[in-house]
Design a protein around this motif. Structure first.
Motif, mmCIF file in Angstrom:
data_model
loop_
_atom_site.group_PDB
_atom_site.id
_atom_site.type_symbol
_atom_site.label_atom_id
_atom_site.label_comp_id
_atom_site.label_asym_id
_atom_site.label_seq_id
_atom_site.Cartn_x
_atom_site.Cartn_y
_atom_site.Cartn_z
ATOM 1 N N GLY A 124 -29.840 -54.105 47.700
ATOM 2 C CA GLY A 124 -31.297 -54.207 47.692
ATOM 3 C C GLY A 124 -31.769 -55.284 46.731
ATOM 4 O O GLY A 124 -32.716 -56.026 47.021
ATOM 5 N N ALA A 125 -31.079 -55.405 45.589
ATOM 6 C CA ALA A 125 -31.442 -56.421 44.599
ATOM 7 C C ALA A 125 -31.197 -57.821 45.152
ATOM 8 O O ALA A 125 -32.015 -58.737 44.958
ATOM 9 N N ALA A 132 -43.554 -51.605 40.730
ATOM 10 C CA ALA A 132 -43.068 -52.883 41.271
ATOM 11 C C ALA A 132 -43.348 -52.993 42.768
ATOM 12 O O ALA A 132 -43.752 -54.054 43.267
ATOM 13 N N ARG A 133 -43.122 -51.902 43.513
ATOM 14 C CA ARG A 133 -43.369 -51.950 44.952
ATOM 15 C C ARG A 133 -44.859 -52.088 45.274
ATOM 16 O O ARG A 133 -45.228 -52.751 46.239
ATOM 17 N N GLU A 134 -45.696 -51.488 44.475
ATOM 18 C CA GLU A 134 -47.133 -51.656 44.677
ATOM 19 C C GLU A 134 -47.516 -53.116 44.467
ATOM 20 O O GLU A 134 -48.345 -53.675 45.202
ATOM 21 N N LEU A 141 -38.812 -56.454 41.061
ATOM 22 C CA LEU A 141 -38.217 -55.389 41.870
ATOM 23 C C LEU A 141 -36.709 -55.565 41.974
ATOM 24 O O LEU A 141 -35.940 -54.579 41.898
ATOM 25 N N ALA A 142 -36.244 -56.790 42.122
ATOM 26 C CA ALA A 142 -34.798 -57.043 42.196
ATOM 27 C C ALA A 142 -34.109 -56.608 40.906
ATOM 28 O O ALA A 142 -33.016 -56.011 40.934
ATOM 29 N N ARG A 143 -34.716 -56.910 39.772
ATOM 30 C CA ARG A 143 -34.113 -56.547 38.492
ATOM 31 C C ARG A 143 -34.016 -55.019 38.349
ATOM 32 O O ARG A 143 -33.005 -54.478 37.889
ATOM 33 N N ILE A 144 -35.078 -54.331 38.758
ATOM 34 C CA ILE A 144 -35.066 -52.862 38.665
ATOM 35 C C ILE A 144 -33.980 -52.280 39.559
ATOM 36 O O ILE A 144 -33.223 -51.378 39.163
ATOM 37 N N ASP A 190 -37.020 -45.299 32.896
ATOM 38 C CA ASP A 190 -37.750 -44.485 33.870
ATOM 39 C C ASP A 190 -37.788 -45.252 35.193
ATOM 40 O O ASP A 190 -38.758 -45.934 35.516
ATOM 41 N N PHE A 191 -36.704 -45.134 36.008
ATOM 42 C CA PHE A 191 -36.553 -45.938 37.197
ATOM 43 C C PHE A 191 -37.593 -45.623 38.271
ATOM 44 O O PHE A 191 -38.087 -46.528 38.964
ATOM 45 N N ASP A 192 -37.919 -44.339 38.443
ATOM 46 C CA ASP A 192 -38.872 -43.975 39.498
ATOM 47 C C ASP A 192 -40.237 -44.615 39.248
ATOM 48 O O ASP A 192 -40.853 -45.172 40.172
#
Length: 772
Positions: free
Chosen positions: A737-738, A702-704, A725-728, A694-696
């Motif tokens: 982005g990673a 992660a961003r929060e 966040l990088a892993r996602i 579930d990427f979203d």
């Protein structure tokens, strides 16, 4: 005069030069230029009190300038010097001159011109003393002085021995072409231990005679002298150097209109900024390379490495460097090492920086004696403190005064350059000042007691802004006035600024056998290093606390320090070491009534088992611990157990169970308002959603977490959040982005650890990046 600074090395040329110089002064005396010669002759007599001809010339110049008492004082100083050095009296010529001055029977000397014919506008005074010798590392100050206008007041201030007079005289001689109408100079003796400060009226007498006013024509009233002085200076391009001023009041009558005046003082003379819009510059110790250059020139012996060690031990203070250079001038190589050994001892360093009647200690004595009784008491108390800096809240605690009163005392010390205010309410001192301060220090028991109480109370208040406190230790009730700690940022800033002082205070308390206070201070300070871990600094704290816990013989102390050491090990993924400490703490906790200690030990044990890959044991341990915390009604420990259990379940591959327990922990975290734990839960939930595809949702959590850690300044947590966040982003396919997030993560983590984590290394490899 133009050749007065040319070095003369051949003995016969030196003798010839001295003879010519003496003849020139005799001629000036015969022409009645007595007042103009006083400054020049005074410097020569100070440099060589054995030169009786020069001493006699100075005595004549003083006598004919109306300063008969000063002339007699010169004779007494010279007589004392030759008696102490050689056991003899001065020569017959000087003794005869002394007798005639004593009896006031020297013949009158006719002025060079009748008083009515003296044109004072044509007299160009040259009262600057000779340059003091080698001057290193003051290029920026020279340039600053060169750039100032020629009609203002300049104050050069700084600590004793920092080289204010040497700088100003050297600059003034170099800049003489800017002042074609001459230069006036006087040493105001504001901080002279042998003499009182010079009265402005006496200086005006000297200046007026230097400007051509005959002694007989000097006004009697002080106000009239000031008016005449200003009238003669008006419209002329002159320089006035007022060296070693005691106060603004001593200086104000001597400041001419429309002319440049340079004042040196150990005090800041803030009053001149108000009354004359003075420009002020503080003179600091030399840069290390300049200190080494000055030592090499003065000593003429020693290696670059030895000069660097000497400069460090002298604290780059010009007075100390000149004394060291003089002590070593012409010495054999082995003497340099002997002198270094003498300087290296803190008990012998100030004694080693003493030569004749010049010493660092004597210079500092004068500054200290100028303090008010309250500031002097604070200075002595600070000599007992172990830390390297102090602020008004700490001084208020150890002196038991109000914070404003403590701040006023610190600022008085800074005004006398015994302390330096490096930032708002942050006061430090030069190393040599600190050694001097320790010599004067008062008995230290109450200072150590009060500083320990201060750091325990304020550190406890600060840690409660950072994390949920998981032990019952509470110092918040101590009657200490703490600085503002109303936010996480303020708590972090206080810990960062005070960390060296915390460690130094703990070490001093340990040396004094105050083991109970040391391990308790370690407990409250340990929270900061959990939030911002730096291996060397954290391990030093834990070492102090562990040693004191062992020395105290308290099972409770040993258990809490074992958990502190375990937290350090777990942060750096040293699972085996952490497990041993956690199990030892758990064993000790069974003998103690505090159930929270046992729960904390079990949580640490579960974390260590997880790091070792023993997931089933870790999950069982943490499940039982969460239930035990719930029965005890301790939400803080329950949420920690849930967090750690979710981490173990995630590593074991049971992502559904991990999400369930992590969301339960996140709910409690948000309710309790502890951002550091909220971050950990957010990261874990994000990673778990990544495993479920579930990427979203994964990106949202992660961003929060990244935003929260960046806003709070949590370096380690931000590094780990950006790693998540990088892993996602990598798994989702956004490799650029990673890369960006992983680069930021590694950079942040490097600020708290000498090596990156295995997980970071794996992510770098997955992105095709190498790590050096």
């Amino acid at each position: 005069p133009e050749l007065s600074d040319v070095p003369v090395r051949a003995p016969e040329l030196a003798e010839l030069r001295a003879a010519v110089h003496g003849a020139r002064i005799d001629a000036d005396l015969a022409l009645g230029r007595h007042a103009e010669l006083i400054a020049e002759l005074s410097a020569l007599v100070r440099e060589n009190p054995r030169a009786e001809r020069t001493a006699g010339q100075l005595m004549r110049a003083l006598y004919y300038s109306g300063r008969r008492v000063d002339a007699l004082d010169v004779y007494r100083q010279v007589a004392r010097h030759v008696s102490d050095s050689f056991g003899i009296d001065p020569g017959p010529s000087l003794r005869a001159l002394h007798e005639r001055i004593l009896n006031d029977d020297l013949p009158p000397v006719a002025p060079a011109l009748p008083p009515a014919m003296v044109d004072v506008t044509r007299i160009v005074p040259r009262q600057l003393p000779p340059a003091p010798g080698p001057l290193a590392g003051r290029g920026a100050e020279f340039a600053w002085l060169d750039g100032l206008p020629e009609d203002g007041v300049v104050v050069l201030t700084g600590a004793a021995g920092v080289g204010k007079s040497a700088l100003v005289v050297s600059w003034a001689r170099q800049a003489s072409r800017r002042f074609p109408d001459g230069a006036l100079y006087t040493a105001l003796r504001g901080f002279d231990p042998q003499h009182p400060p010079v009265e402005p009226a006496d200086v005006l007498s000297q200046f007026l005679q230097g400007l051509g006013v005959p002694l007989a024509d000097l006004p009697e009233r002080f106000e009239e002298r000031v008016a005449l002085y200003r009238s003669l200076i008006e419209g002329r391009r002159m320089l006035v150097v007022l060296d070693d001023a005691a106060s603004a009041d001593q200086v104000r009558p001597l400041l001419p209109p429309g002319t440049m005046a340079v004042v040196t003082s150990r005090s800041r003379l803030d009053g001149l900024v108000v009354s004359h819009a003075a420009t002020v510059r503080r003179l600091d110790p030399l840069a290390r390379r300049d200190s080494m250059r000055l030592l090499a020139e003065l000593a003429g012996t020693g290696t670059a490495e030895q000069h660097e060690r000497l400069a460090a031990l002298c604290g780059d203070l010009p007075l100390a460097l000149r004394i060291a250079g003089a002590r070593l001038a012409g010495a054999q190589e082995w003497r340099v090492e002997d002198y270094l050994a003498e300087l290296a001892g803190e008990r012998t360093r100030l004694t080693a920086l003493d030569i004749g009647d010049v010493s660092v200690r004597a210079a500092l004595d004068v500054s200290y004696r100028g303090l008010s009784p309250e500031a002097a008491g604070t200075f002595r108390a600070l000599g007992v403190l172990a830390g390297r800096s102090a602020g008004p809240h700490l001084v208020a605690a150890i002196e038991e005064v109000s914070v404003p009163a403590a701040r006023a005392r610190l600022r008085e010390l800074a005004a006398h350059h015994l302390l330096t205010e490096n930032g708002p309410d942050v006061f430090t001192q030069h190393d040599l000042v600190r050694l001097y301060q320790r010599e004067l220090a008062t008995r230290g028991e109450h200072v150590l007691d009060r500083s320990l109480r201060y750091y325990q109370a304020v550190a406890d208040r600060a840690r409660r802004k950072l994390l949920r406190v998981i032990d019952p230790l509470d110092f918040t009730g101590l009657p200490v006035v703490a600085p503002a700690l109303d936010s996480v940022d303020e708590a972090l800033a206080w810990f960062a600024a005070e960390w060296p002082n915390l460690i130094a205070t703990a070490a001093a308390a340990q040396d004094a056998g105050r083991h109970d206070e040391v391990w308790r201070l370690t407990r409250v300070a340990n929270t900061y290093r959990i939030v911002r871990p730096v291996w060397d600094e954290w391990s030093r704290l834990v070492e102090l606390g562990t040693a004191s816990a062992e020395a105290s013989g308290s099972a409770e102390a040993r258990a809490w320090m074992l958990l502190a050491r375990c937290a350090l090990a777990l942060t750096y993924e040293l699972g085996e070491r952490g497990l041993a400490d956690a199990e030892a703490a758990l064993g000790l906790s069974r003998e103690l009534p505090d159930v929270r200690l046992a729960i904390a030990a079990k949580i640490h044990r579960g974390c260590a088992l997880t790091l070792q890959g023993r997931y089933r044991e870790a999950i069982d341990c943490l499940r039982e611990t969460a239930e035990e915390a719930a029965r005890a009604g301790d939400l803080g420990q329950r949420v920690q157990a849930l967090n750690r259990r979710a981490d173990a379940e995630k590593r074991a591959g049971d992502h559904a169970a991990a999400i369930r327990h992590q969301l339960a922990a996140l709910e409690i975290d948000r309710r309790l308002g502890d951002d550091s734990y909220v971050v950990a839960s957010l990261n874990n939930v994000g990673e778990l959603h990544l495993h479920l595809g579930d990427f979203d949702e994964a990106l949202r959590y992660a961003r929060e977490a990244v935003e929260l850690t960046a806003n709070r300044g949590f370096l380690l947590q931000e590094a780990l959040s950006r790693l998540t966040l990088a892993r996602i982003l990598r798994v989702r396919g956004d490799r650029e982005g990673a890369r960006a997030q992983l680069g930021l993560s590694v950079a942040l983590y490097r600020r708290v650890s000498p090596r990156i984590t295995r997980t970071m290394a794996d992510e770098l490899a997955a992105l095709g990046l190498e790590h050096s």
